[in-house]
Structures are given as structure tokens and as C-alpha cells.
Design a protein around this motif. Structure first.
Motif, short mmCIF file in Angstrom:
data_model
loop_
_atom_site.label_atom_id
_atom_site.label_comp_id
_atom_site.label_asym_id
_atom_site.label_seq_id
_atom_site.Cartn_x
_atom_site.Cartn_y
_atom_site.Cartn_z
N GLU A 72 -35.78 77.74 47.14
CA GLU A 72 -36.06 76.31 47.03
C GLU A 72 -35.68 75.57 48.31
O GLU A 72 -36.40 74.65 48.75
CB GLU A 72 -35.31 75.72 45.84
CG GLU A 72 -35.83 76.22 44.49
CD GLU A 72 -34.99 75.73 43.32
OE1 GLU A 72 -33.89 75.19 43.58
OE2 GLU A 72 -35.42 75.90 42.16
N LYS A 75 -38.27 76.18 51.01
CA LYS A 75 -39.48 75.38 50.78
C LYS A 75 -39.27 73.94 51.27
O LYS A 75 -40.20 73.32 51.81
CB LYS A 75 -39.82 75.37 49.29
CG LYS A 75 -40.38 76.69 48.79
CD LYS A 75 -40.72 76.61 47.30
CE LYS A 75 -41.25 77.94 46.79
NZ LYS A 75 -41.57 77.88 45.33
N LYS A 76 -38.05 73.41 51.09
CA LYS A 76 -37.77 72.06 51.57
C LYS A 76 -37.87 71.99 53.09
O LYS A 76 -38.36 71.01 53.66
CB LYS A 76 -36.38 71.62 51.13
CG LYS A 76 -36.24 71.33 49.65
CD LYS A 76 -34.83 70.85 49.34
CE LYS A 76 -34.65 70.58 47.84
NZ LYS A 76 -33.27 70.12 47.52
N ALA A 85 -31.27 72.83 54.89
CA ALA A 85 -31.34 72.10 53.63
C ALA A 85 -30.45 72.78 52.61
O ALA A 85 -30.50 74.00 52.45
CB ALA A 85 -32.78 72.04 53.11
#
Length: 477
Positions: A72, A75-76, A85
Motif C-alpha cells: 500500500e 502504491k502511494k 510513505a
């Protein structure tokens, strides 16, 4: 006369055979019960004069969730982009390869979650342990194996921070003992406890100061100091978390909880690996466990383990019990089949006249085999029923023997090697074994005994099945 009545008459007429088969099946059933029951037995211990060290739970990171959070975060950051991130960092190297790494904030247990669990009713105390942090030793030398390749290691040692050193897993298991000075307490700051080997090599004593800094920048990184307040001796070598002398037992230095992050150059960015919680009342262990699972924390992030190896229910310390129970099952089943086969084969030889008469009366060979099988099942049913009443006592005795054997094996290992296995403390004794004869155990035992009887009878009846009626009748003369 039907086959059922005929089977009962044969059993009543041949009492010696019936009693012998009954005894064989009864003994086999008892040990089969014991084998299945012991596979899930729990071993009860008691520590004299101390709280039950086993009433504990351990919180640690869930590896699957770690991968999810990493994906996740990437992806950010975006595809084919450098950036950071949520504690995840992505960087493209000059070679064109991509490097992904995580900082301590990504990996660590969250202090808020730890405190939430520690505040639950029934929790007596808790401990937090950091990851083994490898740092550069500045003003002293580490222990090295001259015959071991160091793979580019410098003068590195491992720091392990604890909120309370007395609650560290290696202290609790008896792997180490502090022989000089004292252990580290929650209020201590910038202190350490070192091994006897490290102290002797460097001529260190209580009150001396050790210096550490970041291993990747040993020449320029800020140096942190820790005062020696204790010297421990290794009773059994601690399990190295990774390969190399940096992690060897003698080079593990215990510190206060927050010191490793400073020495590593990441002050205010801790990396907590474990949090362990002890319950106040052992009898409420399961209740408190369920209560803690209702706490408002991000459970997806963690694994919540009980019986961490220091448990009042220490079945995990007797991991060989399941293996030994399986061996018992296999031996009992195989030997029972062989013995019953031989007994049935012997009596079939003495029943040639009976079989011949039945054939002469027009009975099919399949019906004769069914009669033999029914006789075995009738005897087995009675023997198994009686064994069911005796199963708890038999199972407990077998389990007690297996635990005693395992304890002897552990003692032998302790004397033969400086093992890293987690043993019971010297003042801890096994006070009982809980063996439950559950519905599942009964069902498995029924299937096992029935399988033994069917296999033995069918194998022994092969001689009847393959012979022609004329051959059997000719043996009557």
C-alpha cells in the motif's frame, strides 16, 4: 439359524479363543485411546514460591500484514518514482535497480497498542523487548571466532533493550544469570549488562562505560555511552537471530529499552520486536485472553501468541510428545493386526470341520468369512466398551510416562551440550498432565480398532477364500 446367532454360539462355545481375543482387543483399544489422547495433551507445571511464569501472551508483528502495508505504501509513492510513505522508502540506484527499505516506524510494535493491552484487567505486568540491534563497539573489542568468516563485519555487537530485564525471555528461561551487579529496571537510563566473556576479554568491571555508534558510519557517527551495571554468565547459549559473530551469545549486550535506538543513530525512532504480558491469576488465563482480543487496537498488524515457551501450560516444551504418541499408535496398530492375524489363522486351522459342515449345508464362502468378521466385531465391541471406561486412566499414565521420558531427555541434552532449547526452570516441576478423551478421540479410536479387526480377520480368511470347497471338505477326513 442366522449369521448373528451362529456367531454368538461360536463365541460361547470356544471360550478360550474368545477370552484371548477379548484381551488382545482390550489392550489394543486402551493404548490406541492413549495414543490419540496424548497427541493433544497439555502439561501442567508449578513454580515453587513464584508466580506461574506461563500465564503470558506475546504480541509480535504479523508478517502477512507487513507485506500488505508495504504494498500500500509503494502504491502511494507511485510506480517508477523515488519517495517515502508510511515508513517505506523507494529509491532507484545508479545501476537502475530499485531498492525498497523500511524504517523503524514501519517495523515496530506501536507503544499505544502495547499500553492498551497492558491496561486490561487481570494483567499483572508486561515487558517490551527491542529487536537485536547491531552497532559498532567503539572502546572495546567483541568476541570473535578466529575460524569463522566474518563476511565484512566490523567490530559489531548486538544490543537488546528491555523495559525490565528480569522479564527477558532468556532470563526467564534460565539461559543467562546475572552474577555481578544487577539487572536493568524500567527507570534505568543509558545502562547495560554484559557477558562474562566480554568483560574478561576487555578487562571490564561494574561502573565502567562502554561506547557505541552507528555501524555504517563508525568514524563519524555520534558516540553513545552506557554504564555497566551487571555482568551475566551464559548457562545455555542464546539462540542467535542471524548468522555471524555480531549475534553470538557472548556479544549480546542487554540495555535499557531506549538505548539501542540512540546507539543506532535513530533516537526517538524505536524498534520494538516483542511485548509480553503476564496475567495475575492463572485460573483466569483463557478469560483474560479473550478479553484482551476485544481491545481496541489494529489486530491485523499483529500476531497474538499464548504459551510463549514460559507457560504454565507448557505442552510446547514437550513437542516430542505428539511424535512419540504417533509412534505408539503405529506400533500398537501394526502389532495388533499381526497378533490378531496369527491368532485368527491358528483358530481357522482348528475350524476346518466347522467350515466343511457349513459348506456342505450350502453356505457360501463369503457368508463364512462374514461370520468370522462378525465374531471379531462382537468381541471388539465389548472389549472397546470396557476400554472406554478405562481410557482416561490409561491415557494419563501413558502421558505421565511420556512427559517423564521427555524431561529425562531434556536433562540429558542440558548436560551434553550448551543447548539453546527452552527448558523448565530449576524450581519448576511437572505436577500433572491433562489428557482429554474427547468425542474426536473416541471416534478415531473406534475407526482404528475396527480397522485392526477387519484387516486381521480378512487377511486370515484368505486361506479359506482361495481354496475350493472340495479341498476344504477333503481335509475333514
Amino acid at each position: 439359524m442366522n449369521i448373528f446367532s451362529l456367531s454368538i454360539r461360536c463365541l460361547a462355545r470356544k471360550r478360550v479363543r474368545t477370552i484371548l481375543l477379548f484381551c488382545i482387543v482390550f489392550l489394543a483399544s486402551g493404548f490406541i485411546y492413549a495414543g490419540w489422547a496424548c497427541r493433544s495433551a497439555s502439561v501442567q507445571t508449578q513454580t515453587e514460591g513464584k508466580r506461574a511464569i506461563g500465564a503470558s501472551f506475546r504480541l509480535e508483528e504479523n508478517e502477512a500484514n507487513r507485506h500488505v502495508r508495504s504494498s500500500e505504501a509503494i502504491k502511494k509513492i507511485g510506480d517508477s518514482a523515488n519517495g517515502s510513505a508510511d515508513g517505506t522508502h523507494v529509491e532507484q540506484l545508479e545501476s537502475g535497480d530499485w531498492m525498497i527499505w523500511h524504517d523503524n516506524s514501519f517495523e515496530t510494535l506501536q507503544m499505544d497498542d502495547i499500553l492498551t493491552l497492558a491496561s486490561q484487567d487481570g494483567i499483572a505486568e508486561y515487558n517490551i523487548t527491542t529487536v537485536n540491534t547491531v552497532v559498532n563497539a567503539v572502546n572495546f573489542m567483541r568476541i570473535e571466532d578466529p575460524d569463522m568468516e566474518q563476511f565484512g563485519e566490523g567490530n559489531w555487537v548486538s544490543l537488546r533493550g528491555n523495559q525490565e530485564m528480569r522479564l527477558d525471555m532468556d532470563v526467564q528461561s534460565g539461559n543467562i544469570e546475572v552474577r555481578e551487579g544487577r539487572m536493568i529496571a524500567e527507570d534505568d537510563k543509558d545502562v547495560c549488562v554484559i557477558s562474562r566473556e566480554l568483560a574478561d576479554l576487555n578487562g571490564l568491571k561494574l561502573g565502567d562505560t562502554l561506547e557505541f555508534n552507528k555501524r555504517s558510519e563508525p568514524e563519524t557517527a555520534t558516540v553513545c555511552q552506557a554504564e555497566i551495571i551487571g555482568i551475566y554468565e551464559t548457562i545455555y547459549k542464546m539462540t542467535p537471530v542471524m548468522y555471524g559473530d555480531s549475534y553470538r551469545s557472548e556479544n549480546v549486550i542487554f540495555t535499557d529499552l531506549r538505548f539501542p535506538e540512540k546507539a543506532e543513530g535513530h533516537e526517538n525512532d524505536p524498534l520494538y520486536q516483542y511485548a509480553t504480558f503476564w496475567v495475575e491469576n492463572v485460573d483466569e488465563y483463557d478469560t483474560i485472553k479473550e478479553q484482551m482480543k476485544q481491545a481496541d487496537i489494529d489486530w491485523n498488524r499483529y500476531d497474538f501468541l499464548d504459551n510463549t515457551g514460559m507457560s504454565d501450560t507448557v505442552a510446547s516444551n514437550f513437542g516430542d510428545m505428539e511424535t512419540m504418541s504417533t509412534v505408539i499408535l503405529v506400533l500398537v496398530i501394526c502389532s495388533s493386526v499381526v497378533i490378531l492375524f496369527l491368532v485368527c489363522l491358528f483358530w481357522l486351522g482348528n475350524r476346518v470341520h466347522e467350515i466343511g459342515v457349513l459348506l456342505a449345508m450350502g453356505k457360501r464362502k463369503s457368508m463364512i468369512v462374514m461370520q468370522m468378521l462378525l465374531e471379531g466385531i462382537l468381541i471388539g465391541s465389548i472389549a472397546f466398551g470396557l476400554a472406554t471406561f478405562c481410557a482416561p486412566a490409561i491415557s494419563e499414565n501413558v502421558a505421565d510416562y511420556l512427559v517423564g521420558y521427555e524431561l529425562e531427555q531434556q536433562e540429558t541434552e542440558k548436560n551434553a551440550e550448551q543447548g539453546i532449547k527452552l527448558y523448565l526452570e530449576d524450581d519448576t516441576e511437572v505436577v500433572g498432565v491433562q489428557v482429554a478423551v474427547t468425542g474426536e478421540v473416541i471416534l478415531l479410536s473406534v475407526c482404528s480398532v475396527l480397522g485392526i479387526i477387519v484387516a486381521a480377520v480378512l487377511f486370515s480368511c484368505v486361506s479359506v477364500a482361495v481354496k475350493k470347497p472340495q479341498e476344504i471338505l477333503s481335509r475333514m477326513s
